[in-house]
Design an enzyme around this catalytic site. Structure first.
Site, PDB file in Angstrom:
ATOM      1  N   PHE A 111       0.810  -1.218   0.000  1.00 25.72           N
ATOM      2  CA  PHE A 111       0.000   0.000   0.000  1.00 25.72           C
ATOM      3  C   PHE A 111       0.843   1.268   0.000  1.00 25.72           C
ATOM      4  CE2 PHE A 111       0.835  -0.179   4.521  1.00 25.72           C
ATOM      5  CZ  PHE A 111       0.702   1.120   4.996  1.00 25.72           C
ATOM      6  N   LYS A 112       2.090   1.168   0.417  1.00 22.72           N
ATOM      7  CA  LYS A 112       2.942   2.355   0.467  1.00 22.72           C
ATOM      8  C   LYS A 112       3.143   2.968  -0.923  1.00 22.72           C
ATOM      9  CE  LYS A 112       3.594   1.177   4.788  1.00 22.72           C
ATOM     10  NZ  LYS A 112       4.825   0.988   5.513  1.00 22.72           N
ATOM     11  N   ASP A 113       3.006   2.151  -1.973  1.00 29.18           N
ATOM     12  CA  ASP A 113       3.165   2.675  -3.331  1.00 29.18           C
ATOM     13  C   ASP A 113       2.126   3.751  -3.657  1.00 29.18           C
ATOM     14  OD1 ASP A 113       5.348   1.056  -4.225  1.00 29.18           O
ATOM     15  OD2 ASP A 113       3.970  -0.622  -4.519  1.00 29.18           O
TER      16      ASP A 113
END
Length: 465
Positions: A111-113
């Site tokens: 999810f950090k992307d």
């Protein structure tokens, strides 16, 4: 839009300044001076929009005065054009009321992307045409590091020094960082935990002798721009499940509180959020804080969900500030007390304010494995340990039967193959786009987890101001 520090003593900044600064100079975290709001009609108008157009509508108030809507749209189109799914963050149904929000279709499968692909472009835009050189320092429990490195590798005007706890991230997580051989990328494995790495990063920002030599910036969720980008997918999911007419609940596996604080921001903006379920593993400082008012640091226990193996949740300060009447001086004293004693009691106002929106749960290894098995056998969905912790908490949450519950699926299961295989009998394969990961050369330094060792390493390689 203007931004203020949670500790009340740092300069007020605009969006460009707050993006490049990361941590506030008084040790606090930046938040908007006021929360923008979207009307019910504006939220309803998000139905049917692409992810990019949703992102523009949600983020435009936060970048006002710095970027036009068209400039923001161009950056979002570029950031999310690299995702492997055209919906960017698609919803998947598990049963009559439970849904997964898949946040792992970006280049590093986490999810950090969603935030860091945009943050890398913002850094590049704000540095263009200047002679400023950023020294980005970050700590990662696994996924932030690889996402930041992918977003910033090879970009002009930026050097990245990423700290990770040696031996406490998965082999896929480590290799996604250490096989990026761009000359501006520096990986550092430190002896200690993620909390130790995070404390070192904060100490660097707060040490004038070090921070005065370099233009330091941050990619952890202490950086407001990163957190802002995460607000979008709450709106994107909710309008597809009936918002604004129907409230939606979200269960969020979290360690550093950034992902779930983005849900709080969405609620402050007007999204009808029935409940935010804070799902922790056995490193349960957030569950203890929300259920008992006890925010005290314990010893980090390594688990199969390493991105949540955290006992100091940086973004929790933002919530304490907002629920405490936005009193910077009071927040400063509260946080200084915690930093000195490693323990804190939430005030009555903070506890009561949190209880209106937040619930929490602590998920042990058995319940995590059972959730993985339930998803696999009941709907054919193979999920990673972090997502399983969120799902286990979602299924136990005390919520009305007619409220849909969305669990944030934060990482692709192939990043955590061993625990997934133990629970489900399925060994998830890496997607083809990173299928050669274990054939790539690694490069990283191993250092003691001391301020002197890490700052000395960085000072030898960073560009001084």
């Amino acid at each position: 839009m203007r931004y203020i520090s949670t500790r009340g003593a740092a300069p007020v900044l605009d969006f460009e300044q707050v993006t490049l600064a990361g941590l506030a100079s008084d040790g606090g975290l930046y938040v908007p001076e006021t929360w923008p709001s979207l009307s019910a009609g504006e939220i309803a108008g998000l139905r049917g929009l692409s992810y990019v157009d949703t992102a523009v509508a949600v983020m435009a108030p936060f970048v006002e005065g710095t970027l036009t809507r068209e400039e923001l749209r161009g950056l979002c189109a570029q950031a999310y054009g690299r995702f492997a799914h055209s919906a960017v963050t698609p919803l998947v149904q598990l049963d009559e009321r439970h849904w997964l929000l898949e946040l792992f279709h970006g280049p590093t499968l986490a999810f950090k992307d969603v935030a860091l692909q945009l943050l890398g472009l913002l850094f590049e835009r704000f540095l263009a045409g200047s002679d400023k050189h950023l020294t980005v320092v970050g700590a990662t429990s696994g996924d932030t590091g690889s996402a930041a490195i992918d977003a910033l590798a090879g970009r002009a005007g930026v050097d990245v020094f990423m700290l990770h706890p040696n031996g406490r991230v998965s082999d896929v997580q480590r290799r996604q960082m250490t096989t990026v051989l761009a000359p501006n990328i520096h990986n550092i494995a430190i002896d200690g935990s993620f909390d130790d790495a995070q404390a070192l990063v904060k100490a660097m920002f707060n040490d004038p002798g070090f921070s005065g030599k370099f233009a330091l910036s941050a990619v952890n969720s202490i950086n407001w721009a990163r957190l802002m980008a995460q607000v979008v997918y709450y709106f994107y999911a909710a309008v597809r499940l009936g918002a604004p007419e129907c409230p939606v609940a979200f269960s969020v596996p979290t360690g550093n509180f950034g992902d779930v604080f983005a849900g709080y921001v969405a609620a402050k903006m007007g999204l009808p959020v029935a409940k935010l379920v804070v799902a922790t593993n056995v490193n349960d400082i957030l569950h203890r804080a929300l259920s008992q008012g006890d925010y005290s640091q314990g010893v980090v226990v390594p688990t199969p969900s390493p991105s949540m193996d955290i006992q100091v949740s940086s973004n929790f300060e933002r919530l304490l500030f907002d629920l405490g009447g936005r009193d910077g001086a009071a927040t400063r004293e509260q946080m200084r007390g915690f930093e000195a004693t490693k323990a804190m009691r939430l005030t009555n106002a903070q506890r009561d304010g949190a209880a209106t929106l937040f619930a929490s749960d602590r998920i042990d290894l058995d319940d995590m494995a059972l959730a993985m098995r339930w998803a696999c056998e009941g709907s054919g969905q193979v999920i990673d340990p972090h997502s399983a912790i969120g799902l286990a908490a979602a299924r136990r949450a005390d919520l009305p039967a007619d409220v849909p519950v969305v669990t944030l699926a934060t990482a692709h299961p192939s990043k955590f193959r061993e625990p997934v295989e133990r629970a489900t009998g399925v060994r998830p394969a890496l997607p083809a786009r990173i299928g050669d990961l274990f054939d790539r050369e690694e490069r990283y330094a191993t250092l003691p987890g001391t301020f002197e060792a890490v700052t000395g390493y960085i000072a030898e390689r960073a560009v001084a101001v």
